[in-house]
Design a protein around this motif. Structure first.
Motif, PDB file in Angstrom:
ATOM      1  N   VAL A 273       0.821  -1.220   0.000  1.00 29.65           N
ATOM      2  CA  VAL A 273       0.000   0.000   0.000  1.00 29.65           C
ATOM      3  C   VAL A 273       0.855   1.271   0.000  1.00 29.65           C
ATOM      4  O   VAL A 273       0.617   2.166  -0.816  1.00 29.65           O
ATOM      5  CB  VAL A 273      -1.022  -0.016   1.161  1.00 29.65           C
ATOM      6  N   PRO A 274       1.893   1.387   0.862  1.00 30.19           N
ATOM      7  CA  PRO A 274       2.717   2.595   0.788  1.00 30.19           C
ATOM      8  C   PRO A 274       3.467   2.721  -0.539  1.00 30.19           C
ATOM      9  O   PRO A 274       3.642   3.826  -1.052  1.00 30.19           O
ATOM     10  CB  PRO A 274       3.710   2.450   1.943  1.00 30.19           C
ATOM     11  N   LEU A 275       3.863   1.594  -1.097  1.00 28.95           N
ATOM     12  CA  LEU A 275       4.546   1.627  -2.384  1.00 28.95           C
ATOM     13  C   LEU A 275       3.623   2.149  -3.482  1.00 28.95           C
ATOM     14  O   LEU A 275       4.010   3.004  -4.287  1.00 28.95           O
ATOM     15  CB  LEU A 275       5.075   0.237  -2.731  1.00 28.95           C
TER      16      LEU A 275
ATOM     17  N   ILE B 235       1.531   6.753  -6.838  1.00 30.17           N
ATOM     18  CA  ILE B 235       0.415   7.665  -7.141  1.00 30.17           C
ATOM     19  C   ILE B 235       0.799   9.106  -6.840  1.00 30.17           C
ATOM     20  O   ILE B 235       0.540  10.009  -7.646  1.00 30.17           O
ATOM     21  CB  ILE B 235      -0.847   7.251  -6.356  1.00 30.17           C
ATOM     22  N   LEU B 236       1.417   9.346  -5.695  1.00 25.58           N
ATOM     23  CA  LEU B 236       1.822  10.717  -5.346  1.00 25.58           C
ATOM     24  C   LEU B 236       2.894  11.236  -6.294  1.00 25.58           C
ATOM     25  O   LEU B 236       2.902  12.421  -6.630  1.00 25.58           O
ATOM     26  CB  LEU B 236       2.292  10.777  -3.897  1.00 25.58           C
TER      27      LEU B 236
ATOM     28  N   TYR C  51       3.107  10.412  -9.435  1.00 24.67           N
ATOM     29  CA  TYR C  51       2.380  10.684 -10.667  1.00 24.67           C
ATOM     30  C   TYR C  51       1.747  12.073 -10.632  1.00 24.67           C
ATOM     31  O   TYR C  51       1.742  12.789 -11.625  1.00 24.67           O
ATOM     32  CB  TYR C  51       1.305   9.614 -10.897  1.00 24.67           C
ATOM     33  N   PHE C  52       1.214  12.449  -9.473  1.00 24.24           N
ATOM     34  CA  PHE C  52       0.592  13.762  -9.311  1.00 24.24           C
ATOM     35  C   PHE C  52       1.590  14.826  -8.884  1.00 24.24           C
ATOM     36  O   PHE C  52       1.201  15.929  -8.511  1.00 24.24           O
ATOM     37  CB  PHE C  52      -0.562  13.702  -8.302  1.00 24.24           C
ATOM     38  N   SER C  53       2.864  14.508  -8.904  1.00 15.65           N
ATOM     39  CA  SER C  53       3.950  15.433  -8.530  1.00 15.65           C
ATOM     40  C   SER C  53       3.807  15.956  -7.111  1.00 15.65           C
ATOM     41  O   SER C  53       4.170  17.088  -6.813  1.00 15.65           O
ATOM     42  CB  SER C  53       4.036  16.601  -9.515  1.00 15.65           C
ATOM     43  N   ALA C  54       3.259  15.135  -6.240  1.00 19.01           N
ATOM     44  CA  ALA C  54       3.143  15.502  -4.824  1.00 19.01           C
ATOM     45  C   ALA C  54       4.404  15.045  -4.103  1.00 19.01           C
ATOM     46  O   ALA C  54       4.870  13.926  -4.318  1.00 19.01           O
ATOM     47  CB  ALA C  54       1.920  14.847  -4.207  1.00 19.01           C
ATOM     48  N   PRO C  55       4.980  15.913  -3.278  1.00 17.90           N
ATOM     49  CA  PRO C  55       6.218  15.536  -2.594  1.00 17.90           C
ATOM     50  C   PRO C  55       5.960  14.461  -1.536  1.00 17.90           C
ATOM     51  O   PRO C  55       5.064  14.596  -0.712  1.00 17.90           O
ATOM     52  CB  PRO C  55       6.677  16.838  -1.939  1.00 17.90           C
ATOM     53  N   SER C  56       6.726  13.391  -1.627  1.00 18.09           N
ATOM     54  CA  SER C  56       6.615  12.329  -0.625  1.00 18.09           C
ATOM     55  C   SER C  56       7.882  11.492  -0.662  1.00 18.09           C
ATOM     56  O   SER C  56       8.568  11.434  -1.677  1.00 18.09           O
ATOM     57  CB  SER C  56       5.394  11.445  -0.893  1.00 18.09           C
ATOM     58  N   GLY C  57       8.172  10.862   0.445  1.00 15.59           N
ATOM     59  CA  GLY C  57       9.305   9.962   0.523  1.00 15.59           C
ATOM     60  C   GLY C  57       8.829   8.546   0.772  1.00 15.59           C
ATOM     61  O   GLY C  57       7.884   8.326   1.542  1.00 15.59           O
ATOM     62  N   MET C  58       9.472   7.597   0.116  1.00 15.66           N
ATOM     63  CA  MET C  58       9.034   6.217   0.250  1.00 15.66           C
ATOM     64  C   MET C  58       9.229   5.704   1.676  1.00 15.66           C
ATOM     65  O   MET C  58       8.346   5.047   2.228  1.00 15.66           O
ATOM     66  CB  MET C  58       9.772   5.311  -0.733  1.00 15.66           C
ATOM     67  N   VAL C  59      10.357   6.021   2.289  1.00 16.22           N
ATOM     68  CA  VAL C  59      10.611   5.561   3.654  1.00 16.22           C
ATOM     69  C   VAL C  59       9.593   6.163   4.611  1.00 16.22           C
ATOM     70  O   VAL C  59       9.080   5.469   5.504  1.00 16.22           O
ATOM     71  CB  VAL C  59      12.052   5.905   4.086  1.00 16.22           C
ATOM     72  N   GLN C  60       9.255   7.427   4.432  1.00 17.86           N
ATOM     73  CA  GLN C  60       8.257   8.064   5.284  1.00 17.86           C
ATOM     74  C   GLN C  60       6.893   7.396   5.135  1.00 17.86           C
ATOM     75  O   GLN C  60       6.169   7.234   6.122  1.00 17.86           O
ATOM     76  CB  GLN C  60       8.154   9.565   4.986  1.00 17.86           C
ATOM     77  N   LEU C  61       6.545   7.010   3.916  1.00 20.62           N
ATOM     78  CA  LEU C  61       5.260   6.338   3.713  1.00 20.62           C
ATOM     79  C   LEU C  61       5.251   4.948   4.348  1.00 20.62           C
ATOM     80  O   LEU C  61       4.256   4.539   4.943  1.00 20.62           O
ATOM     81  CB  LEU C  61       4.931   6.248   2.225  1.00 20.62           C
ATOM     82  N   PHE C  62       6.360   4.218   4.233  1.00 21.38           N
ATOM     83  CA  PHE C  62       6.452   2.914   4.898  1.00 21.38           C
ATOM     84  C   PHE C  62       6.300   3.077   6.407  1.00 21.38           C
ATOM     85  O   PHE C  62       5.587   2.311   7.058  1.00 21.38           O
ATOM     86  CB  PHE C  62       7.780   2.217   4.591  1.00 21.38           C
ATOM     87  N   CYS C  63       6.974   4.080   6.954  1.00 19.93           N
ATOM     88  CA  CYS C  63       6.877   4.327   8.397  1.00 19.93           C
ATOM     89  C   CYS C  63       5.457   4.730   8.790  1.00 19.93           C
ATOM     90  O   CYS C  63       4.912   4.241   9.781  1.00 19.93           O
ATOM     91  CB  CYS C  63       7.871   5.399   8.826  1.00 19.93           C
ATOM     92  N   LEU C  64       4.863   5.615   8.017  1.00 17.49           N
ATOM     93  CA  LEU C  64       3.516   6.088   8.319  1.00 17.49           C
ATOM     94  C   LEU C  64       2.518   4.932   8.332  1.00 17.49           C
ATOM     95  O   LEU C  64       1.726   4.797   9.263  1.00 17.49           O
ATOM     96  CB  LEU C  64       3.093   7.148   7.299  1.00 17.49           C
TER      97      LEU C  64
ATOM     98  N   SER D  62      -1.368  18.991  -2.227  1.00 13.92           N
ATOM     99  CA  SER D  62      -0.535  19.440  -3.345  1.00 13.92           C
ATOM    100  C   SER D  62      -0.743  18.596  -4.600  1.00 13.92           C
ATOM    101  O   SER D  62      -0.213  18.926  -5.653  1.00 13.92           O
ATOM    102  CB  SER D  62       0.944  19.432  -2.941  1.00 13.92           C
ATOM    103  N   ALA D  63      -1.527  17.523  -4.501  1.00 15.97           N
ATOM    104  CA  ALA D  63      -1.822  16.696  -5.670  1.00 15.97           C
ATOM    105  C   ALA D  63      -2.889  17.337  -6.559  1.00 15.97           C
ATOM    106  O   ALA D  63      -3.218  16.800  -7.607  1.00 15.97           O
ATOM    107  CB  ALA D  63      -2.277  15.303  -5.239  1.00 15.97           C
ATOM    108  N   GLY D  64      -3.432  18.453  -6.128  1.00 13.70           N
ATOM    109  CA  GLY D  64      -4.409  19.164  -6.947  1.00 13.70           C
ATOM    110  C   GLY D  64      -5.814  18.649  -6.746  1.00 13.70           C
ATOM    111  O   GLY D  64      -6.221  18.306  -5.649  1.00 13.70           O
ATOM    112  N   GLU D  65      -6.557  18.610  -7.841  1.00 15.64           N
ATOM    113  CA  GLU D  65      -7.969  18.253  -7.786  1.00 15.64           C
ATOM    114  C   GLU D  65      -8.212  16.803  -7.383  1.00 15.64           C
ATOM    115  O   GLU D  65      -9.310  16.450  -6.976  1.00 15.64           O
ATOM    116  CB  GLU D  65      -8.609  18.514  -9.147  1.00 15.64           C
ATOM    117  N   SER D  66      -7.217  15.952  -7.506  1.00 14.56           N
ATOM    118  CA  SER D  66      -7.390  14.526  -7.220  1.00 14.56           C
ATOM    119  C   SER D  66      -7.236  14.189  -5.744  1.00 14.56           C
ATOM    120  O   SER D  66      -7.237  13.021  -5.388  1.00 14.56           O
ATOM    121  CB  SER D  66      -6.368  13.722  -8.020  1.00 14.56           C
TER     122      SER D  66
END
Length: 163
Positions: A60-62, A67-68, A70-83, A131-135
């Protein structure tokens, strides 16, 4: 301290696996003994919960990271795994409370745990999602649906006692 916090999601998932197996085994054992039926240990509780928790906390975090990006939203993979790993913590007390032999109580506990977990993820990703916009609404809805689906899977497989 920051380096140690990256191991938390792994240990939370590992703890969930053993708590789920132990609580599930205990509840079915007691239910069988109260009805004077023969009981056998079900090893699939360990393998099923390991696949569910490790798979969920990895896939799921991957997917959200992709997805983020793709929408040019700033995110880190390690942070998402931790979250996502830390968002599963609420299921530890929920599994412990599933010992109570009242089915409606188990449904409420599973639903509350899923809602808290989904809210935790959504609130912590709020700035990235906006920051992903309308989506942003679709992403938030997807986060909620996935967390609630996990909660439903736990309720149907681990919070249910059949004799």
């Amino acid at each position: 301290m920051f380096i140690l916090s990256r191991y938390g999601p792994f240990w939370i998932c590992t703890t969930l696996i053993f708590v789920a197996a132990a609580i599930g085994t205990f509840v079915t054992y007691v239910a069988h003994k109260l009805q004077h039926k023969e009981w056998e240990y079900d090893i699939t509780l360990v393998t099923w919960s390991a696949g569910l928790f490790y798979g969920y906390a990895t896939i799921v975090p991957l997917l959200l990271y992709i997805i983020l990006k793709y929408f040019s939203a700033p995110s880190g993979m390690v942070q998402l795994f931790c979250l996502y790993g830390y968002s599963l913590f609420i299921f530890i007390p929920a599994l412990c409370l599933s010992v109570v032999p009242v089915e409606i109580f188990r449904w409420v506990i599973a639903g509350v745990a899923g809602f808290i977990s989904a809210t935790f993820v959504a609130l912590n990703l709020r700035n990235h999602i906006v920051s992903a916009g309308e989506s942003w609404f679709i992403i938030v809805a997807g986060i909620f649906v996935l967390q609630l689906a996990l909660s439903l899977a736990l309720k149907l497989y681990l919070f249910t006692v059949t004799v």
